[in-house]
Design an enzyme around this catalytic site. Structure first.
Site, PDB file in Angstrom:
ATOM      1  N   PRO A 101       0.876  -1.201  -0.314  1.00 12.10           N
ATOM      2  CA  PRO A 101      -0.212   0.534   0.040  1.00 12.10           C
ATOM      3  C   PRO A 101       1.235   1.447   0.039  1.00 12.10           C
ATOM      4  O   PRO A 101       2.071   0.903   0.619  1.00 12.10           O
ATOM      5  CB  PRO A 101      -0.744  -0.100   1.492  1.00 12.10           C
ATOM      6  N   ALA A 104       1.837   3.925   3.505  1.00  7.85           N
ATOM      7  CA  ALA A 104       1.685   3.491   4.693  1.00  7.85           C
ATOM      8  C   ALA A 104       2.691   3.510   5.239  1.00  7.85           C
ATOM      9  O   ALA A 104       2.709   2.051   6.543  1.00  7.85           O
ATOM     10  CB  ALA A 104       0.712   1.742   4.217  1.00  7.85           C
ATOM     11  N   LEU A 106       5.397   1.962   4.036  1.00  9.34           N
ATOM     12  CA  LEU A 106       6.642   0.477   3.715  1.00  9.34           C
ATOM     13  C   LEU A 106       7.970   0.561   2.894  1.00  9.34           C
ATOM     14  O   LEU A 106       8.098  -0.147   2.351  1.00  9.34           O
ATOM     15  CB  LEU A 106       4.842  -0.958   3.601  1.00  9.34           C
ATOM     16  N   GLY A 107       8.022   1.488   2.792  1.00  7.56           N
ATOM     17  CA  GLY A 107       8.632   1.952   2.320  1.00  7.56           C
ATOM     18  C   GLY A 107       8.487   1.670   0.177  1.00  7.56           C
ATOM     19  O   GLY A 107       9.565   2.057  -0.322  1.00  7.56           O
ATOM     20  N   SER A 108       7.481   1.683  -0.216  1.00  2.00           N
ATOM     21  CA  SER A 108       7.266   1.391  -1.460  1.00  2.00           C
ATOM     22  C   SER A 108       7.411   2.745  -2.216  1.00  2.00           C
ATOM     23  O   SER A 108       8.183   2.240  -3.407  1.00  2.00           O
ATOM     24  CB  SER A 108       5.502   1.805  -1.629  1.00  2.00           C
ATOM     25  N   SER A 109       7.670   3.812  -2.106  1.00  2.00           N
ATOM     26  CA  SER A 109       8.371   4.400  -3.343  1.00  2.00           C
ATOM     27  C   SER A 109       9.591   4.575  -3.326  1.00  2.00           C
ATOM     28  O   SER A 109      10.994   4.261  -4.599  1.00  2.00           O
ATOM     29  CB  SER A 109       8.577   6.414  -2.160  1.00  2.00           C
ATOM     30  N   ALA A 110      10.664   4.387  -1.945  1.00  2.00           N
ATOM     31  CA  ALA A 110      12.207   3.716  -1.969  1.00  2.00           C
ATOM     32  C   ALA A 110      12.095   2.709  -3.218  1.00  2.00           C
ATOM     33  O   ALA A 110      12.832   2.636  -3.996  1.00  2.00           O
ATOM     34  CB  ALA A 110      12.676   3.954  -0.888  1.00  2.00           C
ATOM     35  N   ALA A 111      11.457   1.517  -3.280  1.00  2.00           N
ATOM     36  CA  ALA A 111      11.354   0.263  -3.460  1.00  2.00           C
ATOM     37  C   ALA A 111      11.703   0.827  -5.242  1.00  2.00           C
ATOM     38  O   ALA A 111      12.449  -0.300  -5.669  1.00  2.00           O
ATOM     39  CB  ALA A 111      10.405  -0.295  -2.920  1.00  2.00           C
ATOM     40  N   ASP A 152      15.014   3.794   3.824  1.00  2.00           N
ATOM     41  CA  ASP A 152      13.992   2.484   2.549  1.00  2.00           C
ATOM     42  C   ASP A 152      14.353   2.132   1.511  1.00  2.00           C
ATOM     43  O   ASP A 152      14.618   1.526   1.050  1.00  2.00           O
ATOM     44  CB  ASP A 152      12.936   3.525   2.524  1.00  2.00           C
TER      45      ASP A 152
END
Ligand code: PMV
Length: 326
Positions: A101, A104, A106-111, A152
């Site tokens: 998500p 939230a 969980l570091g989606s942007s950096a991943a 992240d």
């Protein structure tokens, strides 16, 4: 070469969020939810960007003279950072997808940034890995997102579990999660601004004076014990440290009803540990449980969370998943 698919993991802060802002230590680990980026050769004169996850699309000229707008700007900043390092900018199409998500914690942007940097440099035949991958992706994140802590991006590039202190190079933790134990993430679905929570917590700590200082010092001790619990695979101690850490985050005002409900249910249903992860006031909680208890626990948590997922932690970092021929 026609294209490349690369992926990178999201992250969880297992211990020490917020306290890390004032120079204390934190532990972060990679998770089995990944961002995946496909980069394809094109014949046009543009870089085309598409994120089905965010529902946005844009294209920019090869001289990178224009921004892509909003969330997609980070890819332009990564290309600028790559150009500075001597990489050429060739026409290509980018499709970004994330299993996490967004916004939230969980570091989606950096991943996605890290997966894109690896995919594009692989397409050019000189893949960046490790510290080099981290440096370029972080430069892109930094310009696009202000002052990210670097946790992240480090986790997305290198994977594993790290002990982190601001301004210092993260130290790897050799985490050992014995068979039979699993982590879950439960997303409250509530969006919040990390900056607002951080400012509030700092104000509370300031107001509490010496008592506040002591909470920070205790949180640092919790981190120290947690490193030992992770390295020796002592899941019972690890779980209790998670509940304890959550209590400290409640004390400084980072939690809310949705997160406390998840943590209380976890405790009532026999989970070994649970706490909010990341900034708080929404976002996700992380729960540690025995594998045999997962189904009952998940059923109960699903009544109070928007999404509950069983995950692995301490997974490998960025990787090339597929090379597509023309
Ligand atoms: O929710 P996230 O992933 O943005 O994590 C915030 C972590 C804080 O410690 C609250 C802030 C920070 O910059 O370290």
């Amino acid at each position: 070469m026609g294209g490349v698919v690369a992926s990178a993991p999201g992250k969880l802060i297992l211990f020490g969020e917020h306290f890390v802002v004032k120079g204390y230590r934190a532990i972060a680990t990679s998770i089995s939810l990944r961002a995946r980026v496909r980069v394809e050769d094109t014949s046009g004169s543009w870089v085309e960007l598409h994120s089905p996850t965010l529902g946005v699309k844009s294209r920019i000229p090869l001289d990178l003279s224009r921004s892509a707008g909003g969330e997609l700007d980070v890819y332009v900043e990564i290309l600028r950072a790559l150009r500075k390092e001597g990489f050429s900018i060739v026409p290509h199409r980018v499709v970004v997808e994330s299993e996490m998500p967004v916004a939230a914690g969980l570091g989606s942007s950096a991943a996605t940034s890290v997966a894109y940097t690896l995919a594009y440099t692989t397409l050019l035949g000189s893949p960046l890995y490790g510290e080099n991958l981290l440096r370029v992706s972080f430069e892109g994140e930094r310009v696009a997102h202000g002052r990210p802590s670097g946790i992240d991006t480090t986790i997305a590039a290198l994977g594993g579990t790290i002990l982190y202190r601001r301004g210092e190079k993260p130290a790897p933790v050799s985490a050992r999660i014995p068979e039979g134990y699993v982590f879950l993430v439960a997303d409250t679905g509530l969006k919040r601004s990390t900056r607002d929570v951080v400012d509030y917590v700092l104000r509370v700590a300031e107001m509490m004076g010496e008592a506040g200082e002591q909470v920070y010092a205790v949180a640092d001790k919790v981190v120290e014990k947690a490193v030992k619990a992770l390295e020796s695979g002592d899941m019972e101690l690890l779980g209790n440290l998670m509940y304890f850490n959550h209590g400290l985050l409640v004390a400084v005002g980072a939690s809310n009803l949705a997160l406390d409900t998840i943590v209380d249910i976890a405790r009532m249903r026999g989970a070994l540990g649970a706490k909010l992860t990341g900034a708080g006031w929404g976002g996700c909680a992380v729960i540690l449980a025995r594998r045999g208890d997962v189904e009952v626990l998940r059923g109960e948590l699903e009544r109070h969370a928007r999404m509950v997922k069983v995950i692995n932690v301490n997974v490998p970092g960025a990787t090339v998943e597929n090379i597509l021929s023309k």
